[in-house]
Design an enzyme around this catalytic site. Structure first.
Site, PDB file in Angstrom:
ATOM      1  CB  CYS A 129    -128.352 -37.622 102.537  1.00  0.00           C
ATOM      2  SG  CYS A 129    -128.274 -35.836 102.709  1.00  0.00           S
ATOM      3  CE  LYS A 166    -128.351 -34.253  97.979  1.00  0.00           C
ATOM      4  NZ  LYS A 166    -127.415 -33.229  98.436  1.00  0.00           N
ATOM      5  CG  ASP A 179    -119.385 -23.787  98.767  1.00  0.00           C
ATOM      6  OD1 ASP A 179    -119.292 -24.500  99.771  1.00  0.00           O
ATOM      7  OD2 ASP A 179    -118.418 -23.197  98.232  1.00  0.00           O
ATOM      8  N   GLY A 222    -142.298 -20.300 108.228  1.00  0.00           N
ATOM      9  CA  GLY A 222    -142.168 -21.525 107.463  1.00  0.00           C
ATOM     10  C   GLY A 222    -143.444 -21.865 106.730  1.00  0.00           C
ATOM     11  CG  HIS A 223    -145.546 -23.881 103.211  1.00  0.00           C
ATOM     12  ND1 HIS A 223    -146.681 -23.129 103.039  1.00  0.00           N
ATOM     13  CD2 HIS A 223    -145.723 -25.009 102.475  1.00  0.00           C
ATOM     14  CE1 HIS A 223    -147.521 -23.772 102.241  1.00  0.00           C
ATOM     15  NE2 HIS A 223    -146.958 -24.911 101.889  1.00  0.00           N
ATOM     16  CB  SER A 224    -147.255 -26.876 107.631  1.00  0.00           C
ATOM     17  OG  SER A 224    -148.445 -26.108 107.709  1.00  0.00           O
TER      18      SER A 224
END
Length: 719
Positions: free
Chosen positions: A400, A403, A430, A520-522
Site C-alpha cells: 500500500c 498507492k 467505502d 481472473g487475468h494474467s
C-alpha cells in the site's frame, strides 16, 4: 537506449542459511548471474554464527551479535527468503518441500543446513535436555536459564572441543552471577582426543580452574528431570543439560535419494552431490575426495568455489575444484576472555589468543552487518523537467506504500460518487459497492498490490487478505474472487512454476475465507503485481463508514507500522526478525475478527491512507469527531524505533498532508503510515468494547481499544 530487463530462466534454491550460503548471498548481491532467480530457505529470519556461540554463552556477546540477518542479506542479493525448515528434496520432481506452502521448484539447489547434536536414542533427552545444535533454540534456552537466580547445576554431554568450550563458557557465566553450584562434562570415552597432547592438557587444566567436573569413560542410561542417570545408577544432578557429542545429519536427508556417507551428503571435489544439479557444503556434506572434520572454517573457504560452481552450472561453464587444507588454526574459547590456539601440534593460550579470535569472528560478522552500498545510476542527460521530484529521494515502497495519494485519488473519483442504476448503491467513503440482485445483497470490491516481498506465496496471502479486508469490514461473507496477476519476464518454465505457487496459495486462502477463485487475468510486466476482485454476501445491512456515534469506543485489531518497516527493509536497515513478524501480521486474515465485531456501528480496514486517514473516513461519513490515545495504539515490533530514526514510507507525505493539525514526529507519524492488509478499525458501543476486545484477543488478534468518538468539529485529536 536502456537495456531491457532480462527475463529469469533458472531457479537457484539455497536450502539452509549456513555460513557458506550466507557468503554466497553476499557475493551474489555484488555480482549476480543475469537470468538466475535465487531463493534461500531457512527456519528463521537469522542464522546464528557458531564461532561466537561460546562467547555468547559466557556473557561476552549480546544475543544479536551471533546472528546473520538473512532477510537483510537476501534483500541485498535480490533473493527471496522462505522462512521454514525444509523437510524433503524430490530429485525427480525437482522441488523442495517446506511445510505450509506449495513445493518450491529448482533447477539447481545447494544444501547447507548444518547438523544437529540431538540424541533421539538417549532416553529422556528430548524431554529434559536441549541439543547445542541447531544454535538458535539452544541460545534462546540458555539466555532464559542464565537469567535465573537459583543455584545452577549444568551438564554437557560430549567431551570434544565443542563440549569443552560450552561447559567452560557456562561455568564462567554462572560464576560471574554467583550462581554456579555444579558443572559437569560427560563423555563415554576419553575427552579431547581430536587435539594434541599439550592443547588437551591445557584445556583439562582450564576445566579444573572453572570448577568443572570431568567424567570420562562413563555410559549414560538416560536423562531425567533432575539430572543425568549413569549406567552404574549414579545421578549427576543437572537442571540444564545439553548435548554436544558428535554430529548427526538431519533425518530428511536420508530420504532424498542422494548418495550419503554416514547420513551426510557425499560431494565430489566440485561440491556436487550424486545429482549434478544438487550441491552441498558445510557440516551436512562429506567430502569424498578429501574427508575433513566438521569445522566452520571449511564451509567459509568452500563459499567462493560454491558460488562459482553454482553460476557455472546455470550458465554452462566449467566448474572448479575445492582443495581443502590439511590442517587449520583452531581457536578454542576457555570461558573467560582467554583462548587456546593450536595448529600442527603447536599451542598458545591466554588473553591475546582470545583477542585474536574475537577479531577474526567480528571481522567475519562485519561482512554481513555492513553490506556494500550499491550505487544508484545517474539520471540520463538531458531529461524532462521535474524528473527528480517525481522520482523522490528514495525507492517507491511496495504494498500500500505504492498507492496514489488520497488528495489526487479523491479529486479523480469525485465525478463517480453516484450511479444511475437503482440496483447499485455507492457507499460514501467505502472502497466497495452494494449490489442488489432481487432480495439478495452483494458487496464487491477490488484491490491489488505492487510486490513488497519477492516470495509469490507470501505475497499472494497478503494480497488476498488485503482484498478481502473491504468485504470483512462491511460485515459480509466472502463469496467469489477474480485474480489479477502480473508476472515479471520469465521463461515459460518459470512462468508455470510461479503461477502455480500463486494460484495454489490464492485458492487455499480464499477457501479458508469461504470464497472461491472463479477466474481472473494474467499478463507480463516489469514486476510482480497481484490483486483480487472479491464479492461478498450480506445477510443484513452492511456495516459502513457511516453510523459511528459520539461515545463509541474505537477498537483496532492489528498493530500498525508495516509501511515504515517495509521502507526500512528496502533501505537495508530493518531487523530481519521484525520484518518476519510484520509479514506474519499482514498474512493474518480478519474473518474471525469481523465476526466478533458484527455489532459495530461503523467499521473499515486500515490500509494505504494509514490509521488517521481511515479514521477520518469514519468521521466524515458519520459526521462525528474522534479522539485517539496514542499510548494505547499497538505498534509492530521495531516500528517505533524506526520512526524515531526518521524512516518513512514513500506515501507518508501525502497521507500526512490530509491532517496537518495533528502532532508531528516520532510515534505520532505512524498514524499516517500506509498499512498493507492492516487490521479492522471499528466504532462499537462503549458498554461492549471491553468484552469485544477480550474476545478478539482470545481469537489470536492483538487488538486494543485506542480511543473514542466524540462530539465536536469533524476531525481527530490526540489525548
Amino acid at each position: 537506449m536502456d537495456m531491457p530487463r532480462l527475463p529469469a530462466t533458472r531457479d537457484l534454491v539455497l536450502i539452509g542459511g549456513g555460513h557458506a550460503h550466507a557468503l554466497v548471498l553476499r557475493k551474489w548481491g555484488m555480482n549476480p548471474l543475469p537470468g538466475a532467480r535465487v531463493t534461500v530457505i531457512n527456519p528463521g529470519a537469522t542464522a546464528p554464527y557458531s564461532g561466537m556461540l561460546p562467547g555468547f554463552v559466557a556473557g561476552h556477546y549480546d544475543r544479536w551479535e551471533l546472528d546473520i540477518d538473512l532477510v537483510k542479506l537476501a534483500r541485498f542479493a535480490g533473493a527471496r527468503v522462505v522462512l521454514g525448515a525444509a523437510t524433503g528434496l524430490d530429485l525427480e520432481a525437482r522441488v523442495v518441500h517446506v511445510p505450509g506452502r506449495p513445493p518450491i521448484g529448482f533447477d539447481v539447489a545447494s544444501v547447507d543446513i548444518g547438523i544437529t547434536s540431538d540424541m533421539p536414542a538417549l532416553p529422556g533427552f528430548a524431554d529434559h535436555a536441549i541439543p547445542a545444535k541447531p544454535l538458535g533454540p539452544f541460545a534462546a534456552r540458555w539466555d532464559h536459564y542464565r537469567a535465573g537466580d537459583t543455584p545452577a547445576h549444568v551438564a554437557v554431554i560430549g567431551g570434544g572441543v565443542a563440549g569443552v568450550e560450552l561447559i567452560l563458557a557456562m561455568a564462567h557465566a554462572l560464576k560471574q552471577r554467583r550462581r554456579l553450584a555444579q558443572a559437569h562434562l560427560i563423555d563415554n570415552a576419553q575427552a579431547l582426543m581430536a587435539i594434541g597432547t599439550k592443547a588437551r592438557a591445557r584445556l583439562i587444566q582450564a576445566l579444573s580452574e572453572q570448577g568443572v567436573t570431568l567424567h570420562e569413560n562413563v555410559e549414560i542410561a538416560g536423562i531425567e528431570a533432575d539430572g543425568i542417570r549413569l549406567a552404574d545408577t549414579r545421578l549427576i544432578r543437572s537442571d540444564f543439560t545439553t548435548g554436544a557429542a558428535g554430529a548427526r545429519p538431519y533425518d530428511w536427508v536420508s530420504e532424498t535419494g542422494l548418495a550419503l556417507e554416514n547420513g551426510f551428503i557425499s560431494v565430489d571435489a566440485q561440491l556436487r552431490s550424486s545429482d549434478p544439479a544438487v550441491f552441498a557444503t558445510g557440516d551436512c556434506a562429506h567430502l569424498t575426495a578429501s574427508p575433513r572434520p566438521k569445522a566452520g572454517v571449511y564451509a567459509v573457504r568452500q563459499a567462493p568455489i560454491l558460488y562459482h560452481n553454482l553460476c557455472a552450472t546455470m550458465s554452462g561453464h566449467s566448474l572448479r575444484p575445492y582443495r581443502a587444507q590439511k590442517d587449520y588454526l583452531k581457536l578454542i574459547s576457555m570461558g573467560d576472555k582467554q583462548a587456546l590456539a593450536e595448529r600442527f601440534a603447536a599451542t598458545w593460550s591466554g588473553p591475546l589468543m582470545w583477542t585474536w579470535k574475537n577479531r577474526i569472528d567480528q571481522s567475519f560478522m562485519q561482512k554481513f552487518r555492513d553490506l556494500p552500498k550499491m550505487e544508484q545510476p545517474e539520471l540520463p542527460q538531458p531529461h524532462a523537467q521535474d524528473m527528480q521530484a517525481a522520482l523522490g529521494d528514495k525507492p517507491m515502497c511496495g504494498g500500500c506504500g505504492a498507492k496514489i495519494g488520497q488528495p489526487a485519488l479523491r479529486a479523480a473519483l469525485a465525478p463517480m460518487a453516484s450511479t444511475s442504476r437503482s440496483d447499485i448503491e455507492m457507499l460514501p467513503g467505502d472502497d466497495a459497492a452494494l449490489l442488489r440482485i432481487g432480495s439478495a445483497r452483494q458487496v464487491i470490491s477490488t484491490d491489488h498490490l505492487r510486490t513488497l516481498t519477492p516470495d509469490p506465496v507470501m505475497m499472494t496471502r497478503i494480497a488476498a487478505n488485503h482484498a478481502l479486508g473491504d468485504i470483512w469490514a462491511m460485515g459480509a461473507t466472502p463469496q467469489a474472487a477474480l485474480a489479477s496477476v502480473i508476472l515479471p519476464r520469465l521463461s515459460p518454465a518459470l512462468q508455470e512454476r510461479t503461477l502455480s505457487e500463486i494460484m495454489t496459495t490464492a485458492t487455499e486462502t480464499m477457501r479458508e475465507a469461504g470464497a472461491e477463485i472463479v477466474g481472473g487475468h494474467s499478463s507480463v510486466g516489469d514486476e510482480m503485481t497481484l490483486g483480487f476482485t472479491v464479492t461478498g454476501l450480506c445477510a443484513r445491512d452492511p456495516i459502513t463508514l457511516a453510523g459511528a456515534q459520539a461515545g463509541d469506543a474505537l477498537i483496532l485489531t492489528k498493530p500498525i507500522g508495516s509501511g515504515t518497516l517495509m521502507a526500512a527493509e528496502m533501505a537495508g536497515i530493518a531487523h530481519g526478525d521484525d520484518i518476519a513478524a510484520a509479514l506474519d501480521l499482514m498474512m493474518m486474515p480478519q474473518g474471525q475478527a469481523a465476526q466478533v465485531l458484527a455489532t459495530a456501528h461503523a467499521m473499515t480496514d486500515v490500509t494505504g491512507f494509514g490509521l488517521a486517514g481511515h479514521l477520518m473516513g469514519i468521521c466524515d461519513a458519520s459526521q462525528v469527531a474522534a479522539r485517539l490515545d496514542l499510548s494505547t495504539i499497538p505498534l509492530m515490533k521495531g516500528a517505533a524505533s524506526l520512526a524515531k530514526q526518521g524512516v518513512r514510507s514513500s506515501l507518508f507525505p501525502e497521507n500526512r498532508a490530509v491532517l496537518p493539525n495533528l502532532p508531528q514526529g516520532n510515534v505520532a507519524d505512524l498514524l499516517f503510515d500506509p498499512q498493507t492488509a492492516g487490521g479492522l478499525l471499528a466504532a462499537v458501543a462503549p458498554d461492549q468494547a471491553t468484552q469485544l476486545c477480550e474476545a478478539l484477543r482470545a481469537s489470536g488478534y492483538p487488538a486494543a481499544i485506542i480511543g473514542e468518538m466524540i462530539n465536536g468539529p469533524i476531525g481527530i485529536s490526540l489525548s
